[in-house]
Enzyme design. Sequence first.
Site, PDB file in Angstrom:
ATOM      1  N   CYS A 122      51.094  54.513 -52.692  1.00 48.62           N
ATOM      2  CA  CYS A 122      50.523  54.647 -51.345  1.00 48.62           C
ATOM      3  C   CYS A 122      49.112  55.187 -51.494  1.00 48.62           C
ATOM      4  O   CYS A 122      48.393  54.816 -52.411  1.00 48.62           O
ATOM      5  CB  CYS A 122      51.397  55.562 -50.479  1.00 48.62           C
ATOM      6  SG  CYS A 122      51.546  57.248 -51.091  1.00 48.62           S
ATOM      7  N   ARG A 141      44.642  48.539 -44.856  1.00 49.87           N
ATOM      8  CA  ARG A 141      44.195  49.247 -46.057  1.00 49.87           C
ATOM      9  C   ARG A 141      44.598  48.478 -47.308  1.00 49.87           C
ATOM     10  O   ARG A 141      43.827  48.389 -48.273  1.00 49.87           O
ATOM     11  CB  ARG A 141      44.787  50.666 -46.091  1.00 49.87           C
ATOM     12  CG  ARG A 141      44.163  51.608 -45.079  1.00 49.87           C
ATOM     13  CD  ARG A 141      44.882  52.950 -45.049  1.00 49.87           C
ATOM     14  NE  ARG A 141      44.754  53.653 -46.316  1.00 49.87           N
ATOM     15  CZ  ARG A 141      45.453  54.762 -46.627  1.00 49.87           C
ATOM     16  NH1 ARG A 141      46.343  55.240 -45.757  1.00 49.87           N
ATOM     17  NH2 ARG A 141      45.285  55.344 -47.789  1.00 49.87           N
TER      18      ARG A 141
END
Length: 280
Positions: free
Chosen positions: A236, A176
């Site tokens: 995050c 990611r």
Amino acid sequence: MTPLVTTEWLAAELGKSDLRVIDATVLAPGMKGDARAAFEAAHIPGAVFFDLDEIVDTATDVPHMLPPAEKFASRMQALGLGDGSRIVVYDDSPLHSSARAWWMLGLFGAHEVAILDGGLAKWHSEGRQMESGKPVVRHRHFTVWADKKNVRTQAQMLENLKTKAEQVVDARSAARFAGTEPEPRENLRGGHIPGSKNLPIGLLFNEDGTWKQGEALQSAFTAAGVDIAKPIVTTCGSGITAAVIYFGATLLGAKNLALYDGSWSEWGASPTNPVVTGAA
């Protein structure tokens, strides 16, 4: 209390009048199940459910943003968490979401908060007592104050691109972070904030789900190119696992820490924010 407590310690303390235990399990996007229903089916005796999906700012569509102080106080009072409570947080989540509750409680004024090392999985694997059902709690007074000095906004993150005053540490997976794996939330670009370091949270834990400590924990930060002695801001997907990096740095004695609350859910949704793909 120390920031991290063992199952043995908690078992010995259960039932003491000032101790409160909370389950802060939250499921990742796309995961099947119901965290609250799982809690009601089986939890550590006396625990209450801290709903990280509900104790949020509903005035924004960015997930898991900090709620107003008054809302937080109201929810804590309803959970029987009050002034003078010693609070132990645990979870049963691959996100290690207890760290987010720990961070929020400290930000809003709770003084003694710890995370249960190994969480519910370790407690259950040791054959310790469990209970089921909805807990009955007595409302308590929670004096709330919001100290936002350790919270970063999108504007501050953009400014940091110029000043580079803080190391930005991203807790998402390597794929990611690199932008090679789609984001689990819709309408987000792939990649990462320019200049940020990648430290996937799984690198902070032992195989049994307990926290790495000492040299082993330090090595994870060092390998990611993060200097614990210098200012750090964690990020995050939506602010949950950023708190895991924050807690890990706290265990190592880091003093200058902050968390980007909007995280990639906010940054990646903007068509104008700079985004970098590929490894750090």
